[in-house]
Design a protein around this motif. Structure first.
Motif, PDB file in Angstrom:
ATOM      1  N   MET A   1       9.420  -4.971  26.531  1.00  0.00           N
ATOM      2  CA  MET A   1       8.982  -5.196  25.095  1.00  0.00           C
ATOM      3  C   MET A   1       9.798  -6.172  24.496  1.00  0.00           C
ATOM      4  N   SER A   2       8.927  -6.925  23.687  1.00  0.00           N
ATOM      5  CA  SER A   2       9.462  -8.040  23.030  1.00  0.00           C
ATOM      6  C   SER A   2      10.447  -7.819  21.877  1.00  0.00           C
ATOM      7  N   LYS A   3      11.474  -8.152  21.782  1.00  0.00           N
ATOM      8  CA  LYS A   3      12.341  -8.160  20.570  1.00  0.00           C
ATOM      9  C   LYS A   3      11.865  -8.908  19.507  1.00  0.00           C
ATOM     10  N   ILE A   4      11.312 -10.089  19.647  1.00  0.00           N
ATOM     11  CA  ILE A   4      10.780 -10.566  18.230  1.00  0.00           C
ATOM     12  C   ILE A   4       9.611  -9.694  17.624  1.00  0.00           C
ATOM     13  N   LYS A   5      10.010  -9.319  16.206  1.00  0.00           N
ATOM     14  CA  LYS A   5       8.916  -8.612  15.658  1.00  0.00           C
ATOM     15  C   LYS A   5       7.912  -9.530  15.219  1.00  0.00           C
ATOM     16  N   HIS A   6       6.648  -8.660  15.337  1.00  0.00           N
ATOM     17  CA  HIS A   6       5.577  -9.411  15.034  1.00  0.00           C
ATOM     18  C   HIS A   6       4.784  -8.713  13.948  1.00  0.00           C
ATOM     19  N   PHE A   7       5.031  -8.808  12.486  1.00  0.00           N
ATOM     20  CA  PHE A   7       4.689  -7.724  11.588  1.00  0.00           C
ATOM     21  C   PHE A   7       2.963  -8.355  11.357  1.00  0.00           C
ATOM     22  N   GLY A   8       2.317  -6.893  11.029  1.00  0.00           N
ATOM     23  CA  GLY A   8       0.933  -7.071  10.832  1.00  0.00           C
ATOM     24  C   GLY A   8       0.516  -5.723   9.825  1.00  0.00           C
ATOM     25  N   MET A   9      -0.617  -5.576   9.292  1.00  0.00           N
ATOM     26  CA  MET A   9      -1.278  -4.405   8.709  1.00  0.00           C
ATOM     27  C   MET A   9      -2.403  -3.840   9.402  1.00  0.00           C
ATOM     28  N   VAL A  10      -2.618  -2.784   9.337  1.00  0.00           N
ATOM     29  CA  VAL A  10      -3.938  -1.968   9.749  1.00  0.00           C
ATOM     30  C   VAL A  10      -4.335  -1.336   8.513  1.00  0.00           C
ATOM     31  N   ILE A  11      -5.411  -1.588   8.207  1.00  0.00           N
ATOM     32  CA  ILE A  11      -6.142  -1.091   6.865  1.00  0.00           C
ATOM     33  C   ILE A  11      -7.341   0.088   7.254  1.00  0.00           C
ATOM     34  N   ASP A  12      -7.098   1.068   6.906  1.00  0.00           N
ATOM     35  CA  ASP A  12      -8.073   2.304   7.320  1.00  0.00           C
ATOM     36  C   ASP A  12      -9.298   2.233   6.266  1.00  0.00           C
ATOM     37  N   GLN A  13     -10.409   2.028   6.490  1.00  0.00           N
ATOM     38  CA  GLN A  13     -11.392   2.159   5.611  1.00  0.00           C
ATOM     39  C   GLN A  13     -11.695   3.637   5.318  1.00  0.00           C
ATOM     40  N   GLU A  14     -11.426   4.353   6.367  1.00  0.00           N
ATOM     41  CA  GLU A  14     -11.706   5.799   6.177  1.00  0.00           C
ATOM     42  C   GLU A  14     -11.044   6.481   5.072  1.00  0.00           C
ATOM     43  N   ARG A  15      -9.665   6.048   4.737  1.00  0.00           N
ATOM     44  CA  ARG A  15      -8.749   6.304   3.802  1.00  0.00           C
ATOM     45  C   ARG A  15      -8.685   5.620   2.767  1.00  0.00           C
ATOM     46  N   CYS A  16      -9.304   4.552   2.667  1.00  0.00           N
ATOM     47  CA  CYS A  16      -9.554   3.729   1.508  1.00  0.00           C
ATOM     48  C   CYS A  16     -10.252   4.551   0.332  1.00  0.00           C
ATOM     49  N   ILE A  17      -9.792   4.587  -0.890  1.00  0.00           N
ATOM     50  CA  ILE A  17     -10.228   5.311  -1.711  1.00  0.00           C
ATOM     51  C   ILE A  17     -10.741   4.261  -3.144  1.00  0.00           C
ATOM     52  N   GLY A  18     -10.586   3.292  -2.720  1.00  0.00           N
ATOM     53  CA  GLY A  18     -10.996   2.031  -3.711  1.00  0.00           C
ATOM     54  C   GLY A  18     -10.252   2.042  -5.109  1.00  0.00           C
ATOM     55  N   CYS A  19      -9.054   2.724  -4.902  1.00  0.00           N
ATOM     56  CA  CYS A  19      -8.563   2.808  -6.568  1.00  0.00           C
ATOM     57  C   CYS A  19      -7.838   1.571  -6.957  1.00  0.00           C
ATOM     58  N   GLU A  20      -7.707   0.646  -6.147  1.00  0.00           N
ATOM     59  CA  GLU A  20      -6.939  -0.879  -6.677  1.00  0.00           C
ATOM     60  C   GLU A  20      -5.617  -0.597  -6.936  1.00  0.00           C
ATOM     61  N   ALA A  21      -5.143   0.342  -6.605  1.00  0.00           N
ATOM     62  CA  ALA A  21      -3.571   0.456  -6.770  1.00  0.00           C
ATOM     63  C   ALA A  21      -2.803  -0.374  -6.009  1.00  0.00           C
ATOM     64  N   CYS A  22      -3.351  -1.005  -4.793  1.00  0.00           N
ATOM     65  CA  CYS A  22      -2.772  -1.900  -4.141  1.00  0.00           C
ATOM     66  C   CYS A  22      -2.698  -3.522  -4.809  1.00  0.00           C
ATOM     67  N   SER A  23      -3.786  -3.680  -5.742  1.00  0.00           N
ATOM     68  CA  SER A  23      -3.885  -4.979  -6.370  1.00  0.00           C
ATOM     69  C   SER A  23      -2.923  -4.793  -7.537  1.00  0.00           C
ATOM     70  N   LEU A  24      -2.928  -3.842  -8.165  1.00  0.00           N
ATOM     71  CA  LEU A  24      -1.812  -3.762  -9.338  1.00  0.00           C
ATOM     72  C   LEU A  24      -0.454  -3.710  -8.931  1.00  0.00           C
ATOM     73  N   ALA A  25      -0.324  -3.078  -7.923  1.00  0.00           N
ATOM     74  CA  ALA A  25       1.252  -2.909  -7.382  1.00  0.00           C
ATOM     75  C   ALA A  25       1.407  -4.295  -6.847  1.00  0.00           C
ATOM     76  N   CYS A  26       0.649  -5.069  -6.255  1.00  0.00           N
ATOM     77  CA  CYS A  26       0.988  -6.414  -5.826  1.00  0.00           C
ATOM     78  C   CYS A  26       0.973  -7.466  -7.033  1.00  0.00           C
ATOM     79  N   GLU A  27       0.400  -7.211  -8.110  1.00  0.00           N
ATOM     80  CA  GLU A  27       0.465  -8.028  -9.238  1.00  0.00           C
ATOM     81  C   GLU A  27       1.863  -7.780  -9.916  1.00  0.00           C
ATOM     82  N   ILE A  28       2.293  -6.622  -9.785  1.00  0.00           N
ATOM     83  CA  ILE A  28       3.581  -6.090 -10.561  1.00  0.00           C
ATOM     84  C   ILE A  28       4.829  -6.724  -9.864  1.00  0.00           C
ATOM     85  N   GLU A  29       4.475  -6.518  -8.332  1.00  0.00           N
ATOM     86  CA  GLU A  29       5.829  -6.961  -7.584  1.00  0.00           C
ATOM     87  C   GLU A  29       6.160  -8.514  -7.456  1.00  0.00           C
TER      88      GLU A  29
END
Lengths: 194, 754
Positions: A1-29
């Motif tokens: 196992m590599s010790k170097i981290k390699h970050f990524g994201m997995v986005i599950d469309q089955e669970r996305c309810i289109g609420c756009e909280a991610c958009s606003l959360a990002c804007e605030i952060e």
């Protein structure tokens, strides 16, 4: 196992309810002027409308953000070296170096770099490096209502993101571009008959 | 970069009127300013959450339009002209007016119109307490859309809410094989407490069905969506029962043990047969037909499982049938063909769904308030619960999990035990109390956490007939809402970050909404306002210690003796757990102690059984009608009712109201996407953009509720709604407003009208 981290994201469309909280959360952060993560409707023409005829309908959502490509075209074209690909995955845009030439915006196949009309500089998702450097998850991930956004180390085979990619059908956006994004998607599951 | 050391965090809870979601919030504070909100930890990390609306809350706290000081109206009502006054002047004005009205009409003529307190408790409790002490009138706001469900629930299971029986286990993450979401859209209305669990359940294999007039976001996540015509749900329930009976898929043991299905009903009087009718010792005993002895017997715990559910019997010359037989007879009329014709659900889907309900071991039904916002919404709920009951899918006991929370409401509902308390009036009954003085006159109204004009039915009636009849109006508010403009005295209240309250949500937790910063400007919490007013009215002793003392009082119940305020300052606390393997009976509060498939008290209305009665206004059958479209009001993820409607970050995503209309109806009226259209009926009209969408079927149009009147080009959703009272609901509980039982027509907004 590599010790170097390699970050990524997995986005599950089955669970996305289109609420756009991610958009606003990002804007605030990130105190951004435009959304760095946008939720696209996959259905009818207008936002939140389904495809098909009444009763036989489909509607899905696709959150889109910087794909943190393994081969990022934006980094290659930036004349000011404002865009850097970090060893641990994120493609980071340094506003102090950006000149606002928009070359990155033209080079990006995903149309996810935005232009800040106030500062006249480019902006985009930096995968919340200020948070992940402290061992925290990106803010959009912890604010996701449907828990559709998963973040983690793709080099660690036991991580949630690695496991999801191992066990579920998945895809990347525009694979033909050869960018090899670190943002992966899980498509909606097929509907089961009654 | 800000210095980390300057920033402190305080755990609080968002008490917005999504209520049961009640997200735990970690507020980051720098100096005296909240700079960021993030989801707080929960004992179970899967419950850590925040929603789109909650994230935008700082835009409410620091909104430039906040009301900053008490004001007195100087212009005409509705004009929005006010002048600044001091709190003392405001209290003096209120006391003077209240005492004058009380002198002429009695304290009963002063009504406290309390809207949705959300997950808050003492801000609501403070008003109950002052109402009780002054023996004035508490105007309950259940009737503004949320009384239909309690009516139905009280009739059939004898409890205000059916949730614990229908999906309490689901909320405890015990996933069923099948989940039927009927007339609810948790993806937008309750995204965290419910929708996240729907997604979890589905991921673990639960089969999800959504029945709704609209293809909602929730529907988009289901395995199957069945579009039902608004207000025809009880017909669908009977159609499902028809198939369940025909294929003998009912759960006989469950019906015998937990329902009144075996109780004999006299065919002559329709009353339940009683001991006195057949010479039994106990005159009130229920009578059954005992199968082994082939004779009638008084119902006993011992013989309940031996009763007959079907047949016709003659006892002492009286012809009788078991309740269950009557229900079968009724359902036999609702063949899949006929049900399909009424409801719009396809015949094969009715049959298949009924088979699946009848053959699946664990089915949970989820519904909420919107389901019952039609004239006969209470029967819709009874139909749903009847389907769940005959197939044994109602939870009657918990073998593990958590106790439902109980709060110490007594000192709020009746402060002085040997004195009378407040009078009670439902909010829809308030219309007649103000306009006609019936059942008694209301002359002054204090509106708290309610945007009355915006959210209650028939806006033109409110403006033209209701407000002018009130001598005195007080409103507590954060903003100059459409309703606030009609106040005589307007009092500024805090946002939730500026005061403390106790929250008994989300199940199975309780939380503290902990004050994060001091009240901004001259604003005060509702509990503080009432405490100070009480002092002026001579009841100050009952409010010593203000909101903090009220929190201690409401928490003073043995069901909560495992939590303290100190514990809650650090985080949410789980309710007491039920020991594993125990049999914690949930019980039914009906006269018989059973699920009452047959409601004796409704015989005179012809509603003893969960009959199908067509909507009172919704034109569900095609034909040449003046108002051929059914108008319904969905919920939007951008608002909690009318809260958040003025938040800029949310308006950026969703700038203005629109009406969803099916392409067939749009084409017939030459309406195109984004055209301005006028929706109208005899009561009023509203003009807004059209969104052509297949999410509604032909004949149905939807406008999401909660937009403020000023945000429409003209009118609003409630310029179209009516105040018709359903007498059954009035008798059983309180009458509901039927926002989803409305007929309208739509036309292009013509240039000539511009």
């Amino acid at each position: 196992m590599s010790k170097i981290k390699h970050f990524g994201m997995v986005i599950d469309q089955e669970r996305c309810i289109g609420c756009e909280a991610c958009s606003l959360a990002c804007e605030i952060e990130n105190n951004s002027t435009e959304f760095w993560i946008k939720v696209e409707t996959q259905g009818g023409k207008a936002k939140d409308t389904p495809a098909g005829k009444y009763q036989n309908l489909t509607l899905n959502y696709l959150p889109k953000l910087c794909n943190h490509c393994s081969n990022p075209p934006c980094v290659d074209v930036c004349p000011a070296d404002a865009l850097q690909k970090r060893d641990d995955g994120p493609v980071v845009l340094d506003q102090d170096l950006c000149t606002g030439c928009k070359a990155c915006m033209k080079a990006c196949p995903y149309d996810v770099i935005v232009f800040n009309e106030e500062s006249n500089l480019a902006e985009k998702c930096n995968l919340c490096v200020h948070r992940i450097d402290e061992g925290l998850e990106p803010f959009c991930v912890i604010c996701c209502e449907g828990q559709a956004l998963h973040f983690g180390d793709l080099n660690d085979p036991t991580s949630e993101v690695s496991q999801l990619l191992l066990n579920r059908i998945n895809f990347q956006l525009k694979p033909e571009m050869g960018t090899d994004p670190l943002i992966h998607y899980l498509p909606p599951k097929p509907k089961r008959k009654l | 970069m800000e210095e980390k050391s300057e920033i402190r965090t305080i755990r609080t809870a968002c008490p917005q009127h999504c209520g049961i979601d009640c997200c735990g919030i970690l507020a980051h504070v720098k100096g005296d300013r909240v700079i960021k909100l993030e989801p707080a930890d929960f004992p179970d990390e899967r419950d850590r959450r925040i929603c789109l609306r909650g994230l935008s809350s700082l835009d409410i706290t620091y909104h430039p339009d906040r009301l900053k000081y008490p004001m007195k109206r100087v212009g005409a009502r509705g004009e929005g002209k006010f002048e600044r006054i001091s709190w003392d002047e405001a209290y003096d004005e209120i006391v003077k007016n209240f005492e004058k009205i009380a002198k002429e009409h009695g304290w009963r003529a002063i009504g406290w119109v309390l809207g949705g307190p959300g997950a808050g408790t003492t801000k609501f409790g403070a008003y109950l307490r002052i109402a009780s002490l002054t023996q004035s009138t508490r105007v309950s706001a259940w009737g503004y859309g949320d009384a239909g469900l309690p009516c139905g629930s009280r009739i059939i299971i004898g409890h205000h809410f059916p949730y614990i029986h229908l999906f309490g286990e689901f909320w405890q993450r015990k996933w069923p094989e099948m989940l039927i979401i009927w007339g609810a859209n948790p993806a937008e209305a309750m995204p965290l407490q419910t929708m996240r669990k729907v997604l979890d359940a589905k991921e673990s294999g639960t089969y999800v069905v959504v029945i709704d007039p609209r293809f909602t976001v929730t529907a988009s996540k289901a395995d199957q969506f069945f579009g039902v015509k608004p207000g025809t749900d009880s017909a669908l329930a009977l159609g499902l029962m028809n198939v369940i009976f025909n294929f003998k898929l009912y759960n006989k043991d469950f019906v015998l043990e937990h329902t009144n299905g075996a109780y004999l009903v006299r065919t002559d009087t329709e009353m339940l047969l009683r001991g006195k009718d057949v010479g039994e010792k106990k005159p009130d005993a229920y009578i059954i037909w005992h199968d082994p002895s082939n004779t009638h017997k008084a119902l006993r715990r011992k013989n309940v499982m031996e009763a007959c559910l079907t047949g016709t019997y003659v006892i002492n010359g009286i012809e009788c049938k078991p309740v269950f037989q009557l229900l079968m007879d009724l359902a036999s009329e609702y063949t899949p063909e006929k049900t399909s014709e009424i409801t719009g659900v396809k015949k094969k889907n009715i049959i298949r769904l009924a088979e699946k309900i009848g053959t699946t071991k664990n089915v949970k039904f989820f519904t909420y308030m919107g389901f019952t916002r039609t004239y006969h919404g209470d029967i819709s709920l009874r139909g749903l619960i009847s389907v769940a009951s005959i197939t044994g899918h109602v939870t009657t006991s918990f073998s593990s999990g958590y106790m439902p929370p109980i709060l110490n409401w007594k000192p709020f509902l009746k402060v002085i035990p040997d004195k009378p308390s407040f009078h009670r009036l439902g909010i829809l009954s308030l219309y007649n109390a103000v306009i006609k003085g019936k059942p008694f006159p209301i002359k002054a109204a204090w509106f708290a956490f309610i945007n009355f004009l915006n959210q209650c039915v028939d806006s033109n009636k409110i403006i033209k007939e209701f407000y002018p009849k009130l001598d005195f109006i007080v409103q507590t508010e954060l903003f100059m809402t459409p309703s606030a403009k009609f106040a005589d005295i307007l009092l500024p209240v805090c946002s939730f970050l500026e005061f403390s309250d106790f929250c008994h949500h989300p199940y199975p937790y309780v939380q503290l909404q902990q004050k994060v910063i001091n009240p901004l400007y001259e604003s005060k919490s509702d509990a503080t306002i009432i405490s100070e007013l009480a002092d002026k009215l001579g009841f100050g002793d009952y409010f010593k210690g203000g909101e903090e003392a009220l929190i201690d009082l409401i928490m003073d119940h043995h069901s909560l003796d495992n939590v303290s305020r100190e514990i809650l300052k650090k985080g949410a606390s789980k309710l007491k757990s039920i020991p594993d393997g125990s049999n914690y009976r949930l019980g039914f509060g009906t006269p018989s102690g059973k699920i009452e498939l047959y409601a004796e008290q409704l015989i005179e209305y012809g509603e003893a059984l969960p009959v199908y009665l067509p909507p009172i206004e919704a034109p569900i059958t095609p034909g040449d009608k003046k108002y051929p479209l059914t108008f319904i009001q969905g919920h939007s993820r951008f608002r909690t009712h009318s809260s958040f409607a003025n938040v800029k970050s949310l308006l950026d995503m969703n700038p203005e109201p629109f009406v969803e209309i099916n392409p067939i109806d749009a084409m017939a009226r030459r309406i195109f996407d984004d055209d301005y259209v006028t929706v109208f009926n005899d009561r009023g009209k509203t003009t807004l953009k059209a969104r052509i969408s297949e999410s509604v079927g032909p004949g149905v149009v939807n406008i999401n509720e909660g937009w403020w009147i000023d945000q429409f080009k003209e009118g609003s959703v409630n310029h179209l709604t009516h105040d018709i009272i359903n007498p059954v609901q009035e008798k059983v509980y309180e009458p509901n407003m039927h926002m989803n039982d409305v007929a309208v027509q739509i036309k292009r907004w013509e240039d000539s009208e511009r």
